[in-house]
Scaffold this motif. Sequence first.
Motif, short mmCIF file in Angstrom:
data_model
loop_
_atom_site.label_atom_id
_atom_site.label_comp_id
_atom_site.label_asym_id
_atom_site.label_seq_id
_atom_site.Cartn_x
_atom_site.Cartn_y
_atom_site.Cartn_z
N VAL A 46 19.68 15.82 -29.96
CA VAL A 46 20.84 14.95 -29.78
C VAL A 46 20.42 13.82 -28.85
O VAL A 46 19.63 14.02 -27.93
CB VAL A 46 22.06 15.73 -29.22
N SER A 47 20.90 12.62 -29.14
CA SER A 47 20.62 11.50 -28.24
C SER A 47 21.93 10.81 -27.89
O SER A 47 22.89 10.81 -28.67
CB SER A 47 19.63 10.51 -28.87
N VAL A 48 21.96 10.23 -26.70
CA VAL A 48 23.09 9.45 -26.23
C VAL A 48 22.63 8.00 -26.18
O VAL A 48 21.54 7.71 -25.68
CB VAL A 48 23.55 9.91 -24.83
N THR A 49 23.45 7.11 -26.72
CA THR A 49 23.15 5.68 -26.67
C THR A 49 24.28 4.99 -25.93
O THR A 49 25.45 5.18 -26.24
CB THR A 49 23.00 5.10 -28.09
N ALA A 68 23.04 12.55 -37.97
CA ALA A 68 24.46 12.85 -38.07
C ALA A 68 25.17 11.97 -37.04
O ALA A 68 25.02 12.17 -35.84
CB ALA A 68 24.74 14.32 -37.80
N PHE A 69 25.89 10.97 -37.56
CA PHE A 69 26.69 10.08 -36.71
C PHE A 69 28.12 10.59 -36.75
O PHE A 69 28.76 10.56 -37.80
CB PHE A 69 26.64 8.65 -37.25
N PHE A 70 28.63 11.07 -35.64
CA PHE A 70 29.96 11.68 -35.64
C PHE A 70 30.78 11.33 -34.41
O PHE A 70 31.93 11.73 -34.29
CB PHE A 70 29.84 13.21 -35.74
N GLU A 117 28.18 0.19 -30.92
CA GLU A 117 29.11 -0.94 -30.92
C GLU A 117 30.38 -0.63 -30.15
O GLU A 117 31.26 -1.49 -30.04
CB GLU A 117 29.47 -1.30 -32.37
N GLY A 118 30.50 0.58 -29.61
CA GLY A 118 31.70 0.97 -28.89
C GLY A 118 31.64 0.65 -27.41
O GLY A 118 30.68 0.04 -26.91
N SER A 119 32.65 1.09 -26.69
CA SER A 119 32.74 0.82 -25.26
C SER A 119 32.38 2.05 -24.41
O SER A 119 32.45 1.99 -23.19
CB SER A 119 34.16 0.34 -24.91
N GLU A 120 32.00 3.15 -25.06
CA GLU A 120 31.61 4.38 -24.35
C GLU A 120 30.29 4.89 -24.89
O GLU A 120 29.85 4.47 -25.97
CB GLU A 120 32.70 5.45 -24.54
N ASP A 121 29.66 5.81 -24.15
CA ASP A 121 28.45 6.45 -24.64
C ASP A 121 28.74 7.07 -26.01
O ASP A 121 29.83 7.58 -26.25
CB ASP A 121 28.00 7.57 -23.69
N ALA A 122 27.76 7.03 -26.90
CA ALA A 122 27.92 7.59 -28.24
C ALA A 122 26.77 8.56 -28.52
O ALA A 122 25.65 8.37 -28.04
CB ALA A 122 27.96 6.49 -29.28
N PHE A 123 27.06 9.59 -29.29
CA PHE A 123 26.11 10.67 -29.56
C PHE A 123 25.67 10.65 -31.02
O PHE A 123 26.46 10.36 -31.91
CB PHE A 123 26.75 12.03 -29.28
N VAL A 124 24.41 10.97 -31.23
CA VAL A 124 23.82 11.11 -32.57
C VAL A 124 22.96 12.36 -32.54
O VAL A 124 22.26 12.62 -31.56
CB VAL A 124 22.95 9.90 -32.94
N MET A 125 23.00 13.11 -33.62
CA MET A 125 22.08 14.24 -33.78
C MET A 125 21.08 13.85 -34.86
O MET A 125 21.41 13.12 -35.80
CB MET A 125 22.83 15.50 -34.18
N ASN A 126 19.83 14.33 -34.73
CA ASN A 126 18.82 14.09 -35.74
C ASN A 126 18.09 15.40 -36.01
O ASN A 126 17.79 16.16 -35.09
CB ASN A 126 17.82 13.01 -35.30
#
Length: 160
Positions: A46-49, A68-70, A117-126
Amino acid sequence: MIWKDALIDGVLARPLTPFRDDRGWLAELFRSDDPVPAGFPEMGYVSVTYPGVARGPHEHVRQSDRFAFFHGLYRIWLWDVRPDSATRGCRQMLTAGADFPLLLVIPPGVVHAYRNEGSEDAFVMNFPDALYAGRNRQEVVDEIRHEDDPESPFTLVDTL
């Protein structure tokens, strides 16, 4: 290079279907009986952007990524640079995240990048089909990075 906006052969973009109940929701990320154009995952992370930050563009020679973008809001860019691909020279753009959960399988030779593109940290799993730096981290990393090249043809813009 001038890119043509089009779907890229071999890229699988499938909406993640949330199954909801009074506790929340779940979505299947992969199953061994899924017909996906990549090998079975060899690892997962999982990564946080952070807001406004991009990862990539980069590509792999042998590895397929299964993202997985969720959560959050992401803009995703793909460029087909595979020499023998029918869609070589094509660029594909997608939006994904909490409002558009998406499973995205990217084959080797497709350059990819995404930006929060959001205003908060976002998570992605790979769940890639190859181990990062090989077994026991003893191999060369399968990654060609374009993000630090000022002459890179892979730019994160929404229009040609």
